[in-house]
Every structure is written in structure tokens, then in C-alpha cells.
Design a protein around this motif. Structure first.
Motif, PDB file in Angstrom:
ATOM      1  N   ARG A  53       0.864  -1.072   0.003  1.00 59.50           N
ATOM      2  CA  ARG A  53      -0.047   0.189   0.034  1.00 59.50           C
ATOM      3  C   ARG A  53       0.890   1.301   0.018  1.00 59.50           C
ATOM      4  O   ARG A  53       0.614   2.256  -0.767  1.00 59.50           O
ATOM      5  N   ASP A  54       1.967   1.337   0.745  1.00 56.76           N
ATOM      6  CA  ASP A  54       2.760   2.345   0.857  1.00 56.76           C
ATOM      7  C   ASP A  54       3.400   2.685  -0.496  1.00 56.76           C
ATOM      8  O   ASP A  54       3.854   3.959  -0.892  1.00 56.76           O
ATOM      9  N   GLN A  55       3.709   1.753  -1.316  1.00 60.71           N
ATOM     10  CA  GLN A  55       4.386   2.166  -2.496  1.00 60.71           C
ATOM     11  C   GLN A  55       3.253   2.069  -3.828  1.00 60.71           C
ATOM     12  O   GLN A  55       3.738   2.098  -4.961  1.00 60.71           O
ATOM     13  N   ARG A  56       2.116   1.801  -3.756  1.00 60.64           N
ATOM     14  CA  ARG A  56       1.280   1.618  -4.505  1.00 60.64           C
ATOM     15  C   ARG A  56       1.429   0.490  -5.583  1.00 60.64           C
ATOM     16  O   ARG A  56       1.372   0.633  -6.722  1.00 60.64           O
ATOM     17  N   LEU A  57       2.045  -0.595  -5.147  1.00 63.28           N
ATOM     18  CA  LEU A  57       2.581  -1.745  -5.925  1.00 63.28           C
ATOM     19  C   LEU A  57       1.798  -2.959  -5.583  1.00 63.28           C
ATOM     20  O   LEU A  57       1.400  -3.099  -4.491  1.00 63.28           O
ATOM     21  N   ALA A  58       2.202  -3.985  -6.625  1.00 59.57           N
ATOM     22  CA  ALA A  58       1.083  -5.362  -6.293  1.00 59.57           C
ATOM     23  C   ALA A  58       2.071  -6.379  -7.004  1.00 59.57           C
ATOM     24  O   ALA A  58       2.711  -6.202  -8.137  1.00 59.57           O
ATOM     25  N   ASP A  59       2.258  -7.377  -6.206  1.00 59.12           N
ATOM     26  CA  ASP A  59       2.754  -8.776  -6.752  1.00 59.12           C
ATOM     27  C   ASP A  59       1.667  -9.706  -7.300  1.00 59.12           C
ATOM     28  O   ASP A  59       0.861  -9.873  -6.413  1.00 59.12           O
ATOM     29  N   VAL A  60       1.876  -9.989  -8.441  1.00 65.61           N
ATOM     30  CA  VAL A  60       0.643 -10.865  -8.947  1.00 65.61           C
ATOM     31  C   VAL A  60       1.028 -12.209  -9.350  1.00 65.61           C
ATOM     32  O   VAL A  60       2.128 -12.060 -10.051  1.00 65.61           O
ATOM     33  N   THR A  61       0.386 -13.119  -9.098  1.00 68.55           N
ATOM     34  CA  THR A  61       0.650 -14.467  -9.362  1.00 68.55           C
ATOM     35  C   THR A  61      -0.554 -15.170 -10.054  1.00 68.55           C
ATOM     36  O   THR A  61      -1.596 -15.175  -9.704  1.00 68.55           O
ATOM     37  N   LEU A  62      -0.170 -15.692 -11.370  1.00 66.37           N
ATOM     38  CA  LEU A  62      -1.142 -16.467 -12.197  1.00 66.37           C
ATOM     39  C   LEU A  62      -1.226 -17.663 -11.829  1.00 66.37           C
ATOM     40  O   LEU A  62      -0.048 -18.594 -11.898  1.00 66.37           O
ATOM     41  N   LEU A  63      -2.311 -18.354 -11.271  1.00 66.88           N
ATOM     42  CA  LEU A  63      -2.395 -19.848 -10.695  1.00 66.88           C
ATOM     43  C   LEU A  63      -3.406 -20.567 -11.708  1.00 66.88           C
ATOM     44  O   LEU A  63      -4.392 -20.183 -11.826  1.00 66.88           O
ATOM     45  N   LEU A  64      -2.657 -21.572 -12.426  1.00 67.09           N
ATOM     46  CA  LEU A  64      -3.277 -22.722 -13.213  1.00 67.09           C
ATOM     47  C   LEU A  64      -3.616 -23.962 -12.512  1.00 67.09           C
ATOM     48  O   LEU A  64      -2.472 -24.534 -12.329  1.00 67.09           O
ATOM     49  N   ARG A  65      -4.806 -24.202 -11.984  1.00 71.14           N
ATOM     50  CA  ARG A  65      -4.973 -25.348 -11.031  1.00 71.14           C
ATOM     51  C   ARG A  65      -5.171 -26.411 -11.932  1.00 71.14           C
ATOM     52  O   ARG A  65      -5.486 -26.500 -13.111  1.00 71.14           O
ATOM     53  N   PRO A  66      -5.047 -27.850 -11.239  1.00 74.12           N
ATOM     54  CA  PRO A  66      -5.075 -29.077 -11.793  1.00 74.12           C
ATOM     55  C   PRO A  66      -6.627 -29.212 -12.067  1.00 74.12           C
ATOM     56  O   PRO A  66      -7.439 -28.546 -11.458  1.00 74.12           O
ATOM     57  N   TYR A  67      -6.933 -30.303 -12.961  1.00 68.30           N
ATOM     58  CA  TYR A  67      -8.341 -30.631 -13.070  1.00 68.30           C
ATOM     59  C   TYR A  67      -8.897 -31.281 -11.748  1.00 68.30           C
ATOM     60  O   TYR A  67      -8.081 -32.283 -11.258  1.00 68.30           O
ATOM     61  N   ARG A  68     -10.091 -30.900 -11.349  1.00 69.77           N
ATOM     62  CA  ARG A  68     -10.764 -31.473 -10.082  1.00 69.77           C
ATOM     63  C   ARG A  68     -12.162 -31.616 -10.407  1.00 69.77           C
ATOM     64  O   ARG A  68     -12.697 -30.839 -10.803  1.00 69.77           O
ATOM     65  N   THR A  69     -12.803 -32.845  -9.995  1.00 69.86           N
ATOM     66  CA  THR A  69     -14.297 -32.915  -9.967  1.00 69.86           C
ATOM     67  C   THR A  69     -14.643 -33.069  -8.599  1.00 69.86           C
ATOM     68  O   THR A  69     -13.867 -33.293  -7.402  1.00 69.86           O
ATOM     69  N   ASN A  70     -15.826 -33.266  -8.151  1.00 72.83           N
ATOM     70  CA  ASN A  70     -16.101 -33.722  -6.846  1.00 72.83           C
ATOM     71  C   ASN A  70     -15.774 -35.110  -6.278  1.00 72.83           C
ATOM     72  O   ASN A  70     -15.720 -34.989  -5.147  1.00 72.83           O
ATOM     73  N   ASN A  71     -15.622 -35.849  -7.278  1.00 72.20           N
ATOM     74  CA  ASN A  71     -15.256 -37.201  -6.760  1.00 72.20           C
ATOM     75  C   ASN A  71     -13.945 -37.672  -6.984  1.00 72.20           C
ATOM     76  O   ASN A  71     -13.434 -38.742  -6.805  1.00 72.20           O
ATOM     77  N   VAL A  72     -13.052 -36.734  -7.833  1.00 70.96           N
ATOM     78  CA  VAL A  72     -11.869 -37.304  -8.075  1.00 70.96           C
ATOM     79  C   VAL A  72     -10.835 -36.326  -7.768  1.00 70.96           C
ATOM     80  O   VAL A  72     -11.205 -35.152  -7.502  1.00 70.96           O
ATOM     81  N   ALA A  73      -9.837 -36.730  -7.129  1.00 69.42           N
ATOM     82  CA  ALA A  73      -8.727 -36.082  -6.947  1.00 69.42           C
ATOM     83  C   ALA A  73      -8.028 -35.242  -7.835  1.00 69.42           C
ATOM     84  O   ALA A  73      -8.273 -35.467  -8.838  1.00 69.42           O
TER      85      ALA A  73
END
Length: 738
Positions: A219-239
Motif C-alpha cells: 500500500r505504501d508504494q502503490r505496487l502489487a505482486d501478481v501470481t497467475l495460478l492454473l490449477r489441475p483438473y478436479r471434480t467432486n469425486n476425483v482428486a
């Protein structure tokens, strides 16, 4: 007739409506106020903040104003009485607009919406203040934006939790740049681009929810570190697992009509419009292109494409269901005509087959008849204009051209068309016949705003089987009134032209250009084979004169202002044609005219120009008031009024000119030094009825500057000396003027 009485009547009507709108606020119950005006302003200058667009986030807006000034709909509503059993009161209320009562809850939600919009643009510390000013039960709401300083991306990192996708994406993953502003729209665009890239590489079950962003702000420097996250495939019943790319195993075509098991299209046509093949990886882009190409086939009514996954593999079975239209239709269309004040009627009967060779080829035959009562002609045995025509067209929804690869055919949406027309016109002065044939291509690239047209060959044969003795004696054979333009356009003529057109339209900017030339091939052949010339030194084909010219046109339209109610549109059109070689005069069909519903609207059609020329004989002004060059300048403000009605205010300028000096058109030749003096100017207002599929337009135009008169003449500046009988023109048309 002077304008003063009409002006006084209109002013009185507006005053009545204004007083009615004032009473609408006074009649509100105690404790309620009417929202009069809404403004959105910033506390400083910000280049990337558009307050007009941000106004869309305000939940409550004041009553609509005609031309952004007068609340006519509110006045109409206020004129209605309280007794709803009377039809006049119900009608006035339905036509008008109830007063907008200020709501504090909606105002608070509007502040939250504006604040969130600013944060999404990178102004994370933004604040919004609301100021109100109440007077006579009318409230003005002013939303003041305090954006503060924007945040910028200091560091970008990528967490791709699927090694196969990470390798596939490679450098394509870098959709953002360090140092750029932290804008949510940019983040969403990056997520959408990556999703589309993967969906076009076989990842059938991938969607954008697998991609998210983690943002850590300083906040003091008005800067941001951004991470793009691409998650693996997931369903309700499968890990968590790796994302799976899918391939097409089979393609099946079926009829979408349960009552008809047959698809009335050839197998080759089905495969040509299907953009994926067996063995190909799944592609969302290929799927959309398949929908687009089937959707443009006139024979196809409905298309549905579904995929069935094989449970034990990464294979997809595609089912393409197609429901076709009835192949043949018969339609009848009556119409009214108005040619320079001559009223008439016309009707057409059209037969259309939209699947002639089972390839969605469209074949049509149109029979048309027209009648018009001509006024003001003397010395002729007949006062009627009668026209009959038959026209046939055969259109192919693809390129009919050899040596084109399949990739080129698929990358463009193309139409090939052949046409044939025979038209017979019987006027009191003459009989005219037109026989024409053409072969043309139209195409546009996939997902582009560009469109092209090539007239490969366009043949026109114009012949005059009969000319009345009166017309011949008074105009064609009268040596004291020799008119080269008239004589040329009442001789048999052959036109063989080729042309190329290009257009671009992205919704705000529209460009249309066309270039055509005629007679060059015929002239070259005449010279090559040593053909003889006639007494005018012109070559002839089968003893028929042929035209030789070049013609270029360009139209440019831009929306200067565009929002949910108002538009300000600018248009410029320029055309120039030059006869040469075998011609000294342009054919009548290729000459320009000015005035009318799509030109300078203070003049009726074909009544302006060329240059300072003033028509001397109303019987032949449709010939003499034409030229080789045209300029149109238009500025039109459009606004929504109520229901389907819209209004317009416009200013038009322009004229036509000849490139050569013709004795029968004195003052008509173009001279650059006189360009401004030769410009005609008009102004006016219009009413539009917008039914979505078409627009009915009524325009009233008044002359402002008339170049046909000298500057010392009162008629040169009708804007200061208006006369309705001389300066007013009414236009009825379908569609917008530009």
C-alpha cells in the motif's frame, strides 16, 4: 408561407409541455422529490477515466430529455388526468414517462458500484461522494469520484500446476507485463486468452475457472505482486489430476427434424462446412467456425453440435444435427413510389429456391411492375410511366473459382453470384430497355470487420426502341438547343465494366470504397484489330457505342458520441468519375446526383447542382442536374424519444460538379477556388420509427445556403430569409441516411 406562425405554434406547444413537466414534481407526495439530473465528475484530470461510461453504473437517472434538453415525455405524462377510465389519460401515460422519484437506497448502491468500477481499474483506494441539491421538489445528484493513485504490477509470477500445459504454453503464458497498471479488465482478458488457447489445443473440459490470480499489494508504494495460478483438473469425486486433451474419433450427421430423417444437403457440402476432422484435437474455434458456416447457409434453419465422450478414453464422438428450411418460397411485396413528386405504385412477385443443387445454392426469379403518374408534361399523348422487369439470380455460398486451396476456402466466408435482368420502361417521351448480366464475388475473412467484392464482369446493354416525335424535335434534333448529354444518353449504349469494392465496419467507424472501370478491354481490342470509327471518332461494337470511363467512390462514417440514448454521427462521401477514350460523357446510370433523403436534405432528389447551375426546364432536369463528381458532408445528432420513436437534428452540405465544361450546364464545372462558394448547406429535423429489423425515417430539411443564386440575392441565404414553399423538402425513407 412564412415560418413565424409555425414557429409560434411549436413554441407554445413546448411551453405547455414544460409547464406540465414542472407540475409533475409539484404533485409528488410530501417527503418525495423528483430526480432531476445526474452528474458524474472526478476531483481532477484522469486520462483513463471516462465519466460518461461510468455513468452507466448509476442505478437511477433522471427523466429522459429530448435532444438532451427538454423533458417532453415527462410533460406528456403529466398532462394525463387521474381518471384512468378515460382513454386519453391512459394513452398519454403510456406515451409519456412517469417522474423518477429519488431513492436513497439506489443512490447508495450507485456509490458502491462506482467505487468498485474504479477499483477494477487499479484505483484500489478510490472513494465516491454524493452531493445533492434540492429545489422545488427537484433534486440534482452529483457523484464525485476520488480515484486517488493507481496501483501498478511490480512483479509477475506463474504457478502452472500441470507440467504438460506449462510446456505447451511456453512463452504464450506471459499475457501481462510488469510495470503495467493493475487493471481487472486486463487480468480477465489474460485469463480468457489462455483459456481460449487451451480450448483450441484439445482441452475440451478446460474453462476459465481453473485460472485465478493472487494479488499482494504494497500500500505504501502503490505496487502489487501478481501470481497467475492454473490449477489441475478436479471434480467432486476425483482428486487433482492433469488436464486431458481430447481428440475427435468420429463425426456423424443427422437431421434435426424428427419428421424427416434425410439431410437435404450433399455430403461434400456437409464436410466442406465442418472445420474439424476425425483424428483432430478438439478446438472451440473450429466448433464456432462450423456453427458460423452452417448458419450462413440459406438452406439451413437450425444446427446443433454435441460431443459424446468415450468413457474409457480421451476421444469424442461428434453429432451434427441439421434442420433445413423449406426449399421454395413465394412472396408478394407491394410498395409506394415518389419520384420527385410524381406518385405511383409498384409490386413484385418473387420465387426463391434456397437449395437448388442440394448445396444451399439460392436461385430467385423476381417479376416487378410499376406505375407512376407524371405531372407537368405537355405535348405528349400519354402521361404515365410504366415499368416491367424480370430478374433472376443464382448465388453459391462459396467461391466458384478454380485453383483455390481448401484452406483459402475455409478461411473466408464467400458468395459467388450470377445475375440476369431485363427491364422495360415506357415513358411518355421514350421507351427504354435494359439488358444486364453479371458475375461477382463477395467475401470476408473469418472474424474480421472487412468485406470485399469483385465484379468480375458486368454487362449492360441499353437500347431505345422508340422516342416520341415531340421529345426528339424539342430536345434531340433542336440545333438551337443542342445538348450533348441528352443526345448521348438517348442512344443505344453498351457498358462492359469490372469493379472492386472494400468495406470496413466495427460499429463505430464504417468505410466503404469502390473502384470500377469500363470499356478498356473493348477499346484495346478495337485498336488491335483496326476497327473503324464513326463520325464522332468513337469505336462501335456491332454498330453500338460502348462507354469507357473510370469511377471511384469512398464513404466514411464515424460515431463521435455514442451512449445508451444519444449518438452524434459524422459522414463524408466523395465520388469522382471520368469519361475518356471512347466517351466524352458519362452514361446516365453512372452520373452523380445530389439532394434527397441520403444527401443534402434541404433539396428534393436530383434537384441540386451541378455547381451553381440553376434548372431551366423541369422536364429534363433529371438529365441536366447530374455530374461527374460528388461531395457530401453530414452531421447528425440522434436521440431516443420514447417507445419505438427516435429523433434527429442534422446539418448537411455538398453538391455535384462536372469535370468538363458543358454548355448545357453553365456554372457546373468543378473549380477548386470555388469549392466553398459552391457548397449547398441545409439543416433540419427528423423522426424515426425503429422496429429493430428496419427503420422508417421522416426528415424535414430546410435550405440554408443555395449556391444557385448570387450572394446578393436573398435566395442565396435562405437561412435568413426562409420561405416554406421554396426552401422546405420532406423525405420519407427506410433505413438510416448513413
Amino acid at each position: 408561407m412564412r415560418l413565424r406562425p409555425i414557429f409560434l405554434i411549436l413554441t407554445a406547444c413546448v411551453l405547455v409541455l414544460l409547464m406540465s413537466s414542472c407540475s409533475a414534481s409539484r404533485d409528488l407526495p410530501e417527503g418525495q422529490v423528483m430526480l432531476n439530473k445526474v452528474s458524474v465528475v472526478t476531483d481532477g484530470k484522469y486520462q483513463d477515466i471516462n465519466t460518461s461510461q461510468l455513468k452507466n453504473y448509476v442505478r437511477q437517472k433522471g427523466n429522459s430529455r429530448w435532444f438532451s434538453a427538454v423533458k417532453i415525455p415527462l410533460g406528456v405524462y403529466a398532462m394525463a388526468g387521474s381518471d384512468s377510465s378515460k382513454w386519453i389519460n391512459r394513452t398519454l401515460k403510456s406515451m409519456g414517462e412517469a417522474p423518477v422519484v429519488y431513492d436513497t437506497l439506489q443512490a447508495r448502491l450507485s456509490c458502491e458500484n462506482l467505487q468498485m468500477a474504479l477499483k477494477n481499474k487499479g484505483y484500489l483506494d478510490a472513494q465516491v461522494e454524493l452531493f445533492t441539491d434540492t429545489k422545488d421538489k427537484k433534486l440534482d445528484a452529483i457523484y464525485v469520484l476520488h480515484p486517488g493513485q493507481p496501483y501498478y504490477i511490480r512483479h509477475l509470477s506463474y504457478d502452472i500446476q500441470d507440467p504438460v500445459i506449462a510446456k505447451l504454453l511456453g512463452n504464450n503464458v506471459r499475457q501481462l507485463k510488469e510495470g503495467s497498471k493493475l487493471d481487472v479488465e486486463n487480468l480477465n482478458q489474460a485469463r480468457s486468452r489462455l483459456t481460449s488457447l487451451l480450448q483450441n489445443q484439445g482441452y475440451y473440459r478446460f474453462h476459465k475457472e481453473f485460472i485465478s490470480f493472487q494479488i499482494d499489494t504494497l500500500r505504501d508504494q502503490r505496487l502489487a505482486d501478481v501470481t497467475l495460478l492454473l490449477r489441475p483438473y478436479r471434480t467432486n469425486n476425483v482428486a487433482d489430476t492433469l488436464h486431458t486433451p481430447f481428440h475427435i474419433r468420429s463425426i456423424t450427421y443427422a437431421s434435426g427434424d424428427p419428421q424427416d430423417s434425410v439431410i437435404h444437403l450433399r455430403q461434400h457440402v456437409l464436410r466442406e462446412n465442418t472445420f474439424f476432422d476425425e483424428g483432430d484435437p478438439y478446438s472451440a474455434e473450429d466448433l464456432q467456425n462450423t456453427y458460423n458456416h452452417f448458419g450462413r447457409l440459406g438452406a439451413v434453419r437450425y444446427t446443433n453440435i454435441s460431443f459424446q465422450q468415450d468413457p474409457d478414453s480421451a476421444l469424442l464422438d461428434a453429432l451434427i444435427q441439421i434442420q433445413t428450411n423449406k426449399p421454395s418460397t413465394l412472396s408478394f411485396q407491394p410498395e409506394g413510389t415518389n419520384t420527385a413528386g410524381d406518385l405511383g405504385a409498384a409490386a413484385s412477385l418473387t420465387y426463391q429456391n434456397r437449395n437448388l443443387f442440394r448445396g444451399s445454392e439460392t436461385f430467385s426469379v423476381q417479376l416487378r411492375g410499376a406505375y407512376e403518374a407524371i405531372k407537368g408534361l405537355e405535348g405528349y399523348s400519354n402521361q404515365d410511366f410504366i415499368e416491367y422487369s424480370v430478374e433472376s439470380r443464382l448465388s453459391f455460398p462459396r467461391f466458384i473459382m478454380p485453383f483455390l486451396s481448401r484452406d483459402i476456402r475455409r478461411s473466408t466466408i464467400a458468395t459467388s453470384e450470377v445475375s440476369l435482368l431485363y427491364d422495360t420502361q415506357n415513358r411518355p417521351e421514350f421507351h427504354r430497355r435494359v439488358l444486364s448480366a453479371g458475375w461477382r464475388y463477395k467475401w470476408r475473412p473469418q472474424n474480421h470487420h472487412d468485406q470485399y467484392q469483385l465484379d468480375l464482369v458486368d454487362l449492360n446493354y441499353v437500347f431505345m426502341p422508340w422516342i416520341s416525335e415531340t421529345f426528339r424535335r424539342e430536345y434531340l434534333d433542336n440545333t438551337s438547343n443542342y445538348n450533348a448529354i441528352l443526345r448521348y444518353n438517348y442512344e443505344d449504349l453498351f457498358i462492359m465494366k469490372i469493379g472492386f469494392g472494400y468495406s470496413y465496419n466495427n460499429g463505430r467507424i464504417a468505410v466503404k470504397t469502390n473502384l470500377e472501370t469500363a470499356g478498356n478491354l473493348l477499346n484495346a481490342s478495337s485498336r488491335l484489330f483496326g476497327a473503324e470509327r464513326d463520325d464522332k471518332a468513337h469505336y462501335r461494337l456491332f454498330n453500338i457505342a460502348y462507354a469507357q470511363y473510370v469511377k471511384a467512390d469512398i464513404d466514411f462514417t464515424r460515431q463521435l458520441i455514442s451512449n445508451y440514448r444519444d449518438q452524434l454521427v459524422f459522414h463524408i462521401g466523395l465520388g469522382i468519375a471520368y469519361p475518356y477514350g471512347n466517351s466524352t460523357v458519362l452514361p446516365f446510370e453512372k452520373r452523380y446526383f445530389s439532394g434527397g433523403a441520403n444527401s443534402v436534405r434541404g433539396w428534393s432528389v436530383r434537384s441540386l447542382g451541378p455547381g451553381r447551375y440553376k434548372d431551366k426546364d423541369g422536364n429534363i432536369n433529371f438529365i441536366t442536374q447530374t455530374g461527374d463528381m460528388k461531395l457530401d458532408l453530414n452531421l447528425e445528432y440522434r436521440t431516443h424519444l420514447f417507445w419505438k420513436f427516435g429523433g434527429a437534428l442534422f446539418v448537411d452540405a455538398g453538391n455535384i460538379w462536372t469535370l468538363r465544361e458543358y454548355d448545357e450546364q453553365p456554372g457546373g464545372q468543378f473549380k477548386f477556388s470555388r469549392l466553398l462558394k459552391d457548397l449547398a448547406v441545409s439543416y433540419g429535423l427528423g423522426l424515426r420509427l425503429n422496429f429493430d429489423y428496419f427503420i422508417i425515417r421522416f426528415d424535414l430539411g430546410m435550405k440554408a445556403v443555395n449556391p444557385a443564386y448570387e450572394t446578393e440575392d436573398e435566395a442565396h441565404f435562405p437561412i435568413t430569409h426562409p420561405r416554406l414553399g421554396r426552401d422546405l423538402a420532406f423525405h420519407f425513407a427506410v433505413g438510416l441516411p448513413f
